[in-house]
Design a protein around this motif. Structure first.
Motif, short mmCIF file in Angstrom:
data_model
loop_
_atom_site.label_atom_id
_atom_site.label_comp_id
_atom_site.label_asym_id
_atom_site.label_seq_id
_atom_site.Cartn_x
_atom_site.Cartn_y
_atom_site.Cartn_z
N GLU A 184 -12.41 -3.42 -0.21
CA GLU A 184 -13.56 -3.06 0.51
C GLU A 184 -14.69 -3.53 0.58
OE1 GLU A 184 -12.23 1.50 1.96
OE2 GLU A 184 -13.68 1.27 0.33
N GLN A 221 -18.27 -7.37 4.84
CA GLN A 221 -19.39 -6.93 5.19
C GLN A 221 -20.24 -8.11 5.10
OE1 GLN A 221 -21.15 -3.23 3.73
NE2 GLN A 221 -19.33 -3.05 2.24
N ARG A 266 -21.38 1.67 6.78
CA ARG A 266 -19.88 2.20 6.92
C ARG A 266 -19.54 3.14 5.67
NH1 ARG A 266 -15.18 -1.63 8.34
NH2 ARG A 266 -14.31 0.11 9.42
N TRP A 279 -17.89 3.10 -2.41
CA TRP A 279 -17.81 4.58 -1.68
C TRP A 279 -16.42 4.81 -1.66
CZ3 TRP A 279 -22.16 6.89 -1.36
CH2 TRP A 279 -23.40 6.32 -0.98
N GLY A 280 -15.47 3.85 -1.20
CA GLY A 280 -14.17 4.59 -1.05
C GLY A 280 -13.35 4.93 -2.43
N ARG A 319 -12.26 7.75 4.52
CA ARG A 319 -10.87 7.19 4.00
C ARG A 319 -10.71 7.36 2.66
NH1 ARG A 319 -9.86 1.05 6.09
NH2 ARG A 319 -11.37 0.72 4.47
N GLY A 320 -11.41 7.15 1.85
CA GLY A 320 -11.04 7.30 0.19
C GLY A 320 -10.66 8.81 -0.19
N SER A 354 -17.09 -2.67 -1.46
CA SER A 354 -17.75 -1.30 -1.58
C SER A 354 -17.20 -0.53 -2.54
CB SER A 354 -17.78 -0.67 0.02
OG SER A 354 -18.17 0.60 -0.42
N THR A 359 -12.00 -5.96 4.60
CA THR A 359 -13.14 -5.30 5.40
C THR A 359 -14.28 -6.00 4.89
OG1 THR A 359 -11.76 -3.18 5.44
CG2 THR A 359 -14.25 -3.26 6.00
N PHE A 405 -16.03 4.67 4.94
CA PHE A 405 -15.12 4.50 3.55
C PHE A 405 -15.13 5.69 2.50
CE2 PHE A 405 -17.26 -0.07 3.69
CZ PHE A 405 -16.19 -0.62 4.10
N TYR A 406 -15.93 6.35 2.59
CA TYR A 406 -15.97 7.72 1.69
C TYR A 406 -14.86 8.76 2.20
CZ TYR A 406 -17.47 10.91 -1.71
OH TYR A 406 -17.50 12.02 -2.99
#
Length: 320
Positions: A231, A309, A108, A235-236, A115-116, A233, A307, A112-113
């Motif tokens: 997240e 994972q 994802r 990325w976001g 959406r960020g 993560s 979210t 995520f990116y």
């Protein structure tokens, strides 16, 4: 009681997947060294700019946006790209784990990116939206060649790769490495607190810094920590950080953490209200308007559906 996503998080598990975890004093010491060394890589760019452009007595804003944008983007890409490489070297050679373990798992990632980017842009637009009703923002007169469509090439060039790498690098260092490493070795609140304070202090030499600006930098660190943890993560928050800086400097024309940026701007706005609210010469990040947006954003994140994972009961597997 703290929520489960704060006390037990995949980012902590990813940090534990290596052979060892850096101690708190090592995290701070290595962090300072990485910040210092990464900026050293910008020196050849500055020297080349002075030699090729004859910029010893002229200001960057006299250059065409495409040219000044090129130099800024190159400086950001090289110096902050070095920061990412240095973090990677430390976790690979000492902690014995890969880049995926700091929150760069492929699952994802594009979602995520993307959406960020949207959330970051909306958040800074909210800052401008709070300034406007009070009459605390106005259009500033300036060189037409540095504003609008005439500056579009420079504005885009600064974003890619400049701000995209800069925002990611600061997140890699603080939220990607420091936060989960300290949270996994000690307690989650230790990781959040130290990474947020480090982020604020690393901007402590920026010009026009005020007490409120320093507080907002710490609040941003807390917000970014919650965003990344929610997240599970990196990325976001990398995308959020990058587009926030770009929107502040090259979209709306404000100072970015006390510094004017090159490459032109799409809109040339200036603060006209009291510095304690607008941020004054530090830019909106130094004012109460950003404090309000950050506090509201943290409240939203607190109620943001998790979210995960890593479904309950599933072992954590990563690429080492």
């Amino acid at each position: 009681m703290l929520p489960a996503w704060f006390t037990h998080n995949r980012l902590y598990d990813l940090a534990r997947s290596g052979r060892r975890l850096t101690s708190w004093w090592g995290v701070i010491g290595i962090g300072v060294l990485i910040v210092f060394l990464s900026q050293v890589f910008a020196i050849p760019i500055v020297l080349a700019k002075l030699a090729l452009g004859g910029m010893s007595s002229a200001s960057s804003d006299l250059l065409p946006p495409l040219v000044s944008g090129f130099w800024l983007s190159l400086t950001l890409a090289v110096s902050f790209g070095a920061m990412i490489v240095l973090v990677w070297l430390w976790i690979r050679l000492y902690e014995r784990r890969g880049m995926a373990t700091i929150g760069f798992e492929p699952q994802r990632a594009l979602f995520f990116y993307g959406r960020g980017l949207l959330v970051g842009l909306a958040s800074f637009c909210a800052v401008v939206g709070l300034l406007a009703p009070f009459g605390f923002v106005a259009v500033e007169a300036g060189d037409p060649a540095q504003v609008g469509l005439a500056a579009l090439g420079g504005v885009l060039l600064v974003l890619i790769p400049g701000w995209l790498i800069q925002g990611a690098a600061e997140e890699v260092l603080t939220r990607g490495w420091m936060l989960p490493t300290l949270a996994a070795r000690y307690r989650p609140w230790v990781g959040v607190l130290i990474s947020s304070l480090f982020f604020a202090v690393m901007h402590g030499l920026n010009p026009n810094l005020s007490v409120l600006a320093l507080l907002n930098l710490g609040l941003y660190g807390l917000f970014a920590a919650l965003y990344a943890l929610r997240e599970e993560s990196l990325w976001g928050i990398c995308a959020f950080h990058s587009v926030w800086n770009w929107a502040q400097g090259n979209l709306f024309g404000f100072e970015v953490s006390g510094q004017m940026v090159s490459g032109g701007m799409l809109f040339n706005l200036m603060e006209t209200g009291p510095d304690w609210f607008t941020g004054g010469p530090f830019g909106p990040e130094g004012g109460l308007v950003t404090t309000i947006v950050l506090v509201m954003s943290m409240a939203i994140i607190w109620w943001w559906p998790a979210t995960s994972q890593n479904p309950a009961g599933q072992p954590v597997t990563v690429d080492r």
